[in-house]
Design an enzyme around this catalytic site. Structure first.
Site, PDB file in Angstrom:
ATOM      1  CG  HIS A   3      31.905  41.239  36.050  1.00 46.89           C
ATOM      2  ND1 HIS A   3      33.002  40.792  36.756  1.00 46.89           N
ATOM      3  CD2 HIS A   3      31.893  42.590  36.201  1.00 46.89           C
ATOM      4  CE1 HIS A   3      33.627  41.820  37.294  1.00 46.89           C
ATOM      5  NE2 HIS A   3      32.981  42.918  36.982  1.00 46.89           N
ATOM      6  CG  ASP A  10      35.896  44.254  39.125  1.00 43.96           C
ATOM      7  OD1 ASP A  10      36.597  45.259  39.354  1.00 43.96           O
ATOM      8  OD2 ASP A  10      34.712  44.324  38.728  1.00 43.96           O
ATOM      9  CB  SER A  66      32.224  37.785  38.248  1.00 40.28           C
ATOM     10  OG  SER A  66      32.485  37.538  36.881  1.00 40.28           O
TER      11      SER A  66
END
Length: 351
Positions: A197, A290, A170
């Protein structure tokens, strides 16, 4: 939170100041009208975050960002009126050291002003949580040494090596991915599937950027294609990526998982189900958790999990969640992960 604003256009500086100071937690401590002034003020004021224009006289935003990251590392959010559509500006600013890039589009319309305010404040506050310490990538904390030592001597069973690598990333992910993937080889005997992400619309540019940076085949995953060893596949915008037996990739518009689509947990769980102990999960820098639930699925299936070290991570949230849950077999910097993956997966014929 102390913020330095850098922009060569005075009305733009005033607008950014006005937007930021509507939040009581933010104080603007200075303004610079070119990159040279930005470097000097960053050294003198030591702000928590810097907003950085790109096109400026004397010293542009690319060069100023690179100098600041070298002389006094500070989280930088690029705020630019340049088009971000082809990804070139974002790629260059990330390479220079910026942690985020956003469009600068001021409007007198109340709804647009509020939208810009929310986005700017959110990104600046997120940047303030980013660690930009200049600690060498290879450094490992004492707490990680025991974990790594216990695993370092282990080798895959004779004749059996991992057949798939899945990666979660991310905030701060693109530079970490460049280091990790750049340390691998086209002959790696496993495909690499990645959930990163990133702002919608930028996955394609990231594939092109990584292609140019590491000299490897990096592409956006297509539904139904078969993943090939040594190649890298990125989950596309707003789609979950799953992998089935025989390396078949599937894309899905299933609902977001904890507000995320693509979700690393979705990818990791599918990999665990399809490949069991023959998968390695890698969790890189990022906010949130995540990948942690998916890492558990990989471990329960007999696979292995690598987590990025705190010293090398831009944001330690995602790796921390994996480590604190006791799911990380090794805690490594991205360059060390590359060597470990080559050791685990071995080399085959380049695809």
């Amino acid at each position: 939170m102390r913020v330095l604003i850098v922009d060569d256009v005075a009305p733009a500086r005033r607008a950014i100041r006005s937007l930021l100071e509507e939040d009581p937690e933010i104080t603007v401590v200075g303004e610079a009208e070119n990159g040279e002034e930005a470097v000097a003020l960053a050294l003198r004021l030591r702000p928590d975050v810097i907003t950085m224009d790109v096109l400026m006289p004397v010293l542009d935003g690319y060069a100023a960002t690179a100098r600041i990251m070298s002389e006094c590392p500070t989280p930088i959010v690029a705020v630019t009126s340049l088009s971000l559509e082809d990804g070139t500006v974002m790629a260059r600013m990330i390479e220079a050291g910026a942690v985020d890039v956003m469009s600068k589009a001021f409007s007198r319309a109340p709804k647009e002003w509020e939208r810009m305010r929310r986005e700017l404040v959110h990104r600046v506050k997120a940047a303030a949580r980013v660690s930009v310490r200049g600690i060498p990538e290879g450094h490992a904390s004492a707490a990680q040494v025991g974990c790594n030592a216990a695993f370092a001597a282990s080798r895959p069973p004779a004749g059996r090596r991992p057949r798939l690598v899945v990666v979660a990333a991310s905030t701060g992910g693109p530079p970490a991915l460049r280091t990790l993937l750049g340390g691998l080889e086209a002959s790696l005997a496993a495909p690499v599937l990645v959930v990163q992400h990133i702002s919608k619309g930028f996955t394609a540019w990231m594939a092109e950027w990584l292609n140019g940076s590491i000299g490897r085949v990096v592409s956006v995953a297509q539904d139904g294609e078969r993943a090939r060893s040594g190649r890298v596949y990125l989950a596309p915008d707003d789609r979950h990526l799953r992998v089935l037996p025989e390396e078949i990739l599937r894309l899905s518009e299933a609902p977001p998982v904890r507000s995320l689509r693509p979700s690393a947990d979705v990818l990791f769980r599918s990999a665990a189900q399809a490949y069991g102990r023959d998968v390695v999960g890698v969790v890189l820098t990022g906010m949130g958790d995540d990948g942690a639930r998916g890492a558990r699925a990989i471990k329960e299936a007999g696979g292995r999990v690598l987590a990025q070290s705190e010293e090398s991570a831009t944001i330690f949230g995602m790796p921390r969640a994996v480590i604190e849950a006791g799911l990380a077999d090794e805690v490594l910097a991205p360059n060390e992960m590359a060597r470990r993956l080559l050791f685990l997966c071995g080399r085959g014929e380049a695809s």
